[in-house]
Design a protein around this motif. Structure first.
Motif, short mmCIF file in Angstrom:
data_model
loop_
_atom_site.label_atom_id
_atom_site.label_comp_id
_atom_site.label_asym_id
_atom_site.label_seq_id
_atom_site.Cartn_x
_atom_site.Cartn_y
_atom_site.Cartn_z
N THR A 210 0.87 -1.17 0.00
CA THR A 210 0.00 0.00 0.00
C THR A 210 0.91 1.23 0.00
O THR A 210 1.75 1.38 0.90
CB THR A 210 -0.91 0.02 1.24
N GLU A 214 -1.45 7.82 -6.38
CA GLU A 214 -2.26 6.99 -7.27
C GLU A 214 -1.39 6.52 -8.43
O GLU A 214 -1.02 7.30 -9.31
CB GLU A 214 -3.49 7.77 -7.75
N ASP A 216 0.19 4.70 -11.76
CA ASP A 216 -0.24 4.62 -13.16
C ASP A 216 0.72 3.70 -13.92
O ASP A 216 1.64 3.12 -13.35
CB ASP A 216 -0.28 6.02 -13.78
N ILE A 241 -1.22 -3.01 -10.59
CA ILE A 241 -1.98 -2.05 -9.80
C ILE A 241 -3.31 -2.71 -9.45
O ILE A 241 -4.17 -2.88 -10.31
CB ILE A 241 -2.20 -0.74 -10.57
N ASP A 243 -5.50 -1.62 -6.95
CA ASP A 243 -6.56 -0.64 -6.66
C ASP A 243 -5.93 0.72 -6.40
O ASP A 243 -4.77 0.81 -5.97
CB ASP A 243 -7.35 -1.10 -5.43
N THR A 244 -6.67 1.77 -6.68
CA THR A 244 -6.28 3.14 -6.32
C THR A 244 -7.49 3.79 -5.66
O THR A 244 -8.63 3.65 -6.14
CB THR A 244 -5.85 3.96 -7.55
N HIS A 245 -7.23 4.51 -4.56
CA HIS A 245 -8.36 5.10 -3.84
C HIS A 245 -7.86 6.20 -2.91
O HIS A 245 -6.98 5.97 -2.07
CB HIS A 245 -9.10 4.02 -3.03
N GLN A 248 -4.13 6.84 -2.48
CA GLN A 248 -3.29 5.69 -2.18
C GLN A 248 -3.50 4.60 -3.25
O GLN A 248 -4.52 4.60 -3.96
CB GLN A 248 -3.61 5.10 -0.80
N SER A 249 -2.53 3.70 -3.34
CA SER A 249 -2.63 2.60 -4.31
C SER A 249 -2.22 1.29 -3.64
O SER A 249 -1.37 1.28 -2.74
CB SER A 249 -1.72 2.85 -5.52
N TYR A 272 6.72 6.69 -4.63
CA TYR A 272 5.52 6.10 -4.01
C TYR A 272 5.92 5.43 -2.69
O TYR A 272 6.07 4.20 -2.62
CB TYR A 272 4.86 5.09 -4.93
#
Length: 312
Positions: A210, A214, A216, A241, A243-245, A248-249, A272
């Protein structure tokens, strides 16, 4: 016909010795000759013993006592390892599917030392050393990857204290820093542990990270192409990847690097920084739903997979 039951539900003839007519007959074919004289038995045993000795076997025959032989019969070792029943193990040996120290064994009764000899079935090594122990611990966050700590801080040894107290010598395969959670192998098999940690065998490790930011596709390319660190370049074998939210990713990262803090350092260098890191897989051995702090023994298929990965 089913015997009548008493009022309490038990058969009326319970406790009575069954009549001969009530005993089911065996479906096995009876021997053609039911009675054999002691002289015939002696001659048959002598003849069979002569054949066995010519083959180098060590079978026992009626009236004989066990010779002072070292080791355990191969079929018994295979049965104890859960490969097959003794009878099926004998079939495997007859068909030349069993190797001991690199040589095919077809002689029934061959004796082996499970603590020394390398035994394979169909080319796959079998764990037959009862002294070797293999465990998977889901190391919680904040626990040190040591068996003891002079300052009394939580450590891996706390989770196997009973085993250590009983005289088992266990050590961790590699390490996870205190803030990293997840899969950690514990064993007393020094050869396997050394090979799993040796860069020559490139054993893969998978993490869920985590991170802040975000992610890419640019991050994916950067990690796969490699990042220059203070101790040399490093790159991942695979990254996804998940999830991104909300800034955070969640990333799935797979690599065979073994340098200290390598995942955290790579992601920080890429912009990151890691907030949480969990190792979920080592080669084909997976953490699955195992809860933090729980310990379990590796199963035979997991252990066989690790043997194969490091050429044992």
């Amino acid at each position: 016909m089913t015997p009548p039951a008493r009022r309490d539900g038990t058969p009326e003839n319970q406790g009575r010795k069954p009549r001969a007519s009530e005993i089911p007959l065996s479906q096995a074919r009876p021997a053609r000759r039911q009675n054999v004289s002691s002289e015939e038995r002696r001659k048959k045993a002598a003849s069979a013993r002569s054949v066995a000795e010519s083959l180098g076997a060590d079978w026992l025959y009626e009236g004989e006592t066990a010779p002072a032989a070292e080791g355990i019969r191969l079929q018994k070792v295979l049965a104890q390892a859960g490969v097959a029943s003794r009878r099926h193990a004998e079939v495997l040996i007859d068909k030349g599917r069993v190797e001991v120290n690199g040589k095919v064994v077809k002689v029934q009764g061959t004796r082996v030392d499970p603590n020394v000899d390398v035994i394979r079935v169909d080319g796959v090594r079998i764990n037959v050393n009862e002294e070797h122990q293999y465990f998977l611990l889901n190391k919680p966050r904040g626990v040190l990857s040591t068996m003891s700590d002079d300052e009394g801080r939580p450590c891996v040894g706390d989770y196997v204290a009973e085993k250590l107290a009983s005289g088992q010598r266990l050590f961790h395969v590699g390490r996870l820093d205190a803030d990293t959670e997840g899969l950690l192998l514990l064993t007393n098999d020094g050869e396997l542990a050394n090979r799993l940690m040796h860069p020559k065998y490139e054993v893969s490790k998978t993490y869920l990270a985590t991170v802040l930011g975000e992610a890419d596709r640019k991050l994916i390319r950067t990690l796969k192409n490699g990042i220059e660190l203070d101790d040399g370049p490093a790159r991942v074998d695979y990254v996804q990847i998940v999830d991104t939210h909300e800034g955070q990713s969640l990333l799935r990262v797979e690599l065979h690097e073994g340098r200290k803090h390598i995942v955290r350092r790579m992601l920080k260098a890429a912009g990151y920084p890691v907030q949480r890191l969990v190792r979920t897989k080592l080669h084909t051995v997976q953490l699955g739903e195992q809860k933090p702090g729980h310990l379990r023994a590796l199963n035979q298929s997991e252990l066989t997979s690790l043997y194969k990965a490091v050429g044992m």
